[in-house]
Design an enzyme around this catalytic site. Structure first.
Site, PDB file in Angstrom:
ATOM      1  N   HIS A 138      56.160  24.725 113.622  1.00  0.00           N
ATOM      2  CA  HIS A 138      56.937  23.495 113.485  1.00  0.00           C
ATOM      3  C   HIS A 138      56.121  22.355 114.075  1.00  0.00           C
ATOM      4  O   HIS A 138      55.284  22.553 114.962  1.00  0.00           O
ATOM      5  CB  HIS A 138      58.250  23.668 114.251  1.00  0.00           C
ATOM      6  CG  HIS A 138      59.251  22.575 114.080  1.00  0.00           C
ATOM      7  ND1 HIS A 138      59.144  21.363 114.724  1.00  0.00           N
ATOM      8  CD2 HIS A 138      60.404  22.509 113.342  1.00  0.00           C
ATOM      9  CE1 HIS A 138      60.178  20.603 114.402  1.00  0.00           C
ATOM     10  NE2 HIS A 138      60.954  21.266 113.567  1.00  0.00           N
ATOM     11  N   ASP A 215      57.277  29.282 120.918  1.00  0.00           N
ATOM     12  CA  ASP A 215      58.431  28.522 120.448  1.00  0.00           C
ATOM     13  C   ASP A 215      59.509  29.519 120.027  1.00  0.00           C
ATOM     14  O   ASP A 215      59.381  30.198 119.013  1.00  0.00           O
ATOM     15  CB  ASP A 215      58.002  27.636 119.268  1.00  0.00           C
ATOM     16  CG  ASP A 215      59.158  26.885 118.628  1.00  0.00           C
ATOM     17  OD1 ASP A 215      60.318  27.112 119.023  1.00  0.00           O
ATOM     18  OD2 ASP A 215      58.897  26.068 117.723  1.00  0.00           O
ATOM     19  N   GLN A 218      63.878  29.589 116.811  1.00  0.00           N
ATOM     20  CA  GLN A 218      64.489  30.354 115.732  1.00  0.00           C
ATOM     21  C   GLN A 218      64.712  31.812 116.105  1.00  0.00           C
ATOM     22  O   GLN A 218      65.304  32.568 115.322  1.00  0.00           O
ATOM     23  CB  GLN A 218      63.616  30.262 114.469  1.00  0.00           C
ATOM     24  CG  GLN A 218      63.428  28.859 113.934  1.00  0.00           C
ATOM     25  CD  GLN A 218      64.715  28.253 113.410  1.00  0.00           C
ATOM     26  OE1 GLN A 218      65.653  28.948 113.044  1.00  0.00           O
ATOM     27  NE2 GLN A 218      64.767  26.925 113.371  1.00  0.00           N
ATOM     28  N   LYS A 241      70.772  25.520 118.090  1.00  0.00           N
ATOM     29  CA  LYS A 241      70.578  26.547 117.066  1.00  0.00           C
ATOM     30  C   LYS A 241      71.271  27.865 117.441  1.00  0.00           C
ATOM     31  O   LYS A 241      71.358  28.774 116.618  1.00  0.00           O
ATOM     32  CB  LYS A 241      69.086  26.778 116.832  1.00  0.00           C
ATOM     33  CG  LYS A 241      68.353  25.532 116.312  1.00  0.00           C
ATOM     34  CD  LYS A 241      66.900  25.803 116.049  1.00  0.00           C
ATOM     35  CE  LYS A 241      66.124  24.528 115.774  1.00  0.00           C
ATOM     36  NZ  LYS A 241      66.591  23.793 114.582  1.00  0.00           N
ATOM     37  N   CYS A 379      59.615  20.071 108.611  1.00  0.00           N
ATOM     38  CA  CYS A 379      58.767  19.808 109.780  1.00  0.00           C
ATOM     39  C   CYS A 379      57.657  20.841 109.898  1.00  0.00           C
ATOM     40  O   CYS A 379      57.343  21.324 111.000  1.00  0.00           O
ATOM     41  CB  CYS A 379      59.593  19.765 111.059  1.00  0.00           C
ATOM     42  SG  CYS A 379      60.733  18.373 111.149  1.00  0.00           S
TER      43      CYS A 379
END
Length: 421
Positions: A138, A215, A218, A241, A379
């Site tokens: 991202h 990261d 997700q 999220k 993104c």
């Protein structure tokens, strides 16, 4: 006031038996609405997750009964607000299997990665150093490294992917040269759904003395996480999220990094003492939490953790795997449809295009059928450049979605395809 009093809505506790997914779905009031006169099918969960009743109730209850600033008052409301705020930190730490005093609460992954970039990387990188970043990142895990590289003379190098959307691990490990000081990699791709083997990647990086930033935006809504076992140096998460309010998230970092890093933002709460001769900073993690935080939001984050744990992350992962398999079969049956990202280990994300149709047109017409999907570059411009496309449509699933919704989505897509092609 006891910490559990901040919300009144019941949690869907499951004692190891079969989960009543209809009951779980009923906890999400937004899913009951209509769009353009049709029942909503919400398949934009990778963008933001919907909020269950206990999270919504927690916001109302905080402002009705506890609203006060944290860490700045000895009165009852201030004490209760602080306990609720720090309680959320403790819940999230348990959820991630990390120490609470290594967890910096912040607005989300973008802030968390920028904190690492400017507080850890900026003082350390120099000309000739390399930041290794995967192709599937991202922008939030690309742009901060580019900005810091411009200021330090370091360079950003790309770790490529395979045609099916997996990381090219052999090439990645070959790229771990002595010049590489930091590796930035996503746990789960927001476009492809690919689940990267971050534990093995971080193990290899440690052997080369490379600091790792993962990261987890997700990953945290879909997988049962053990951040301590991953073995990274930094792990970033976003609350909205994972059924929590927007403007919440956290950075986990090894204690030795937090102690060595200078503050990113100055202000109140992140200090022990201030004079015009100098400032003594607070201990981590509060050293990085200047100003009044999103207190009610973090109370909601704590409620979201309670909710996800009550459903069970193993149950959530299994449910979403079923939904993903169903949705993949349904889309593969549509002529002229191409799916991007076919790695065997995937989360519930499907990016696709239909021959002869633009992604934005597909998404716009699907919306008129009540189906909410994402279109664009998500993104992740460098990733779409790899596949040679300008945009894709992304359908992303969550545990509160249904098989019936998948059938309605597929029917709507077939209808839209006939209109466009």
């Amino acid at each position: 006031m006891p910490q559990t009093a901040v919300h009144d809505a019941a949690l869907p506790v499951h004692d190891g038996g079969e989960v009543d997914w209809a009951r779980v779905r009923a906890d999400f009031p937004l899913l009951m609405r209509e769009v353009h006169g049709k029942p909503l099918v919400y398949f934009d969960n990778a963008n933001t997750g919907q909020k269950p009743l206990p999270v919504i109730a927690s916001q109302d209850a905080f402002y009705r009964r506890q609203n006060a600033n944290v860490s700045r008052a000895v009165h009852a409301l201030g004490t209760e607000a602080t306990e609720a705020y720090e309680g959320a930190r403790n819940k999230l730490a348990r959820f991630l299997n990390v120490r609470a005093d290594e967890l910096v609460l912040c607005s989300g992954t973008t802030f968390a990665i920028n904190l690492v970039a400017y507080s850890w990387a900026l003082p350390r990188l120099k000309p000739g150093d390399v930041v290794l970043v995967s192709r599937m990142e991202h922008h939030a895990n690309i742009v901060p490294w580019q900005l810091v590289a411009q200021r330090t003379g370091a360079t950003v190098r790309v770790a490529e992917i395979l045609p099916d959307g997996r990381l090219d691990l052999e090439a990645l490990y070959r790229a771990m040269t002595p010049q590489v000081k930091l590796l930035a990699v996503t746990h789960v791709s927001n476009v492809l759904g690919t689940i990267n083997p971050v534990r093995e990647i971080c193990r290899q990086a440690r052997r080369h003395g490379i600091v790792t930033v993962v990261d987890g935006s997700q990953a945290v809504p879909h997988l049962k996480l053990d951040v301590a076992a991953i073995g990274c140096d930094f792990y970033a998460v976003t609350g909205h999220k994972m059924c929590a309010p927007t403007g919440t998230g956290a950075l986990w970092a090894r204690r030795e990094h937090l102690e060595a890093m200078p503050p990113f933002i100055g202000g109140g709460e992140m200090i022990k003492e201030v004079s015009f001769e100098g400032t003594v900073f607070n201990d981590p993690p509060h050293k990085f939490e200047a100003g009044t935080p999103n207190i009610a939001g973090f109370v909601g984050l704590g409620a979201a953790v309670d909710y996800l744990e009550s459903v069970g992350m193993d149950n959530i992962a299994a449910r979403e795997a079923e939904l993903l398999a169903h949705a993949t079969r349904a889309l593969q049956a549509i002529p002229g449809l191409r799916i991007f990202g076919t790695a065997p280990d995937k989360a519930g994300v499907i990016s696709f295009l239909v021959d002869g149709a633009h992604a934005h047109d597909l998404a716009t017409l699907l919306d008129l059928e009540g189906v909410a999907v994402r279109s664009g570059q998500h993104c992740a411009h460098p990733l779409l450049q790899f596949f040679g496309v300008a945009a894709t449509v992304r359908a992303s699933l969550a545990f509160y979605n249904t098989h019936e919704e998948i059938e309605r989505f597929a029917a709507a897509l077939r209808k839209v395809r006939q209109l466009l092609c």
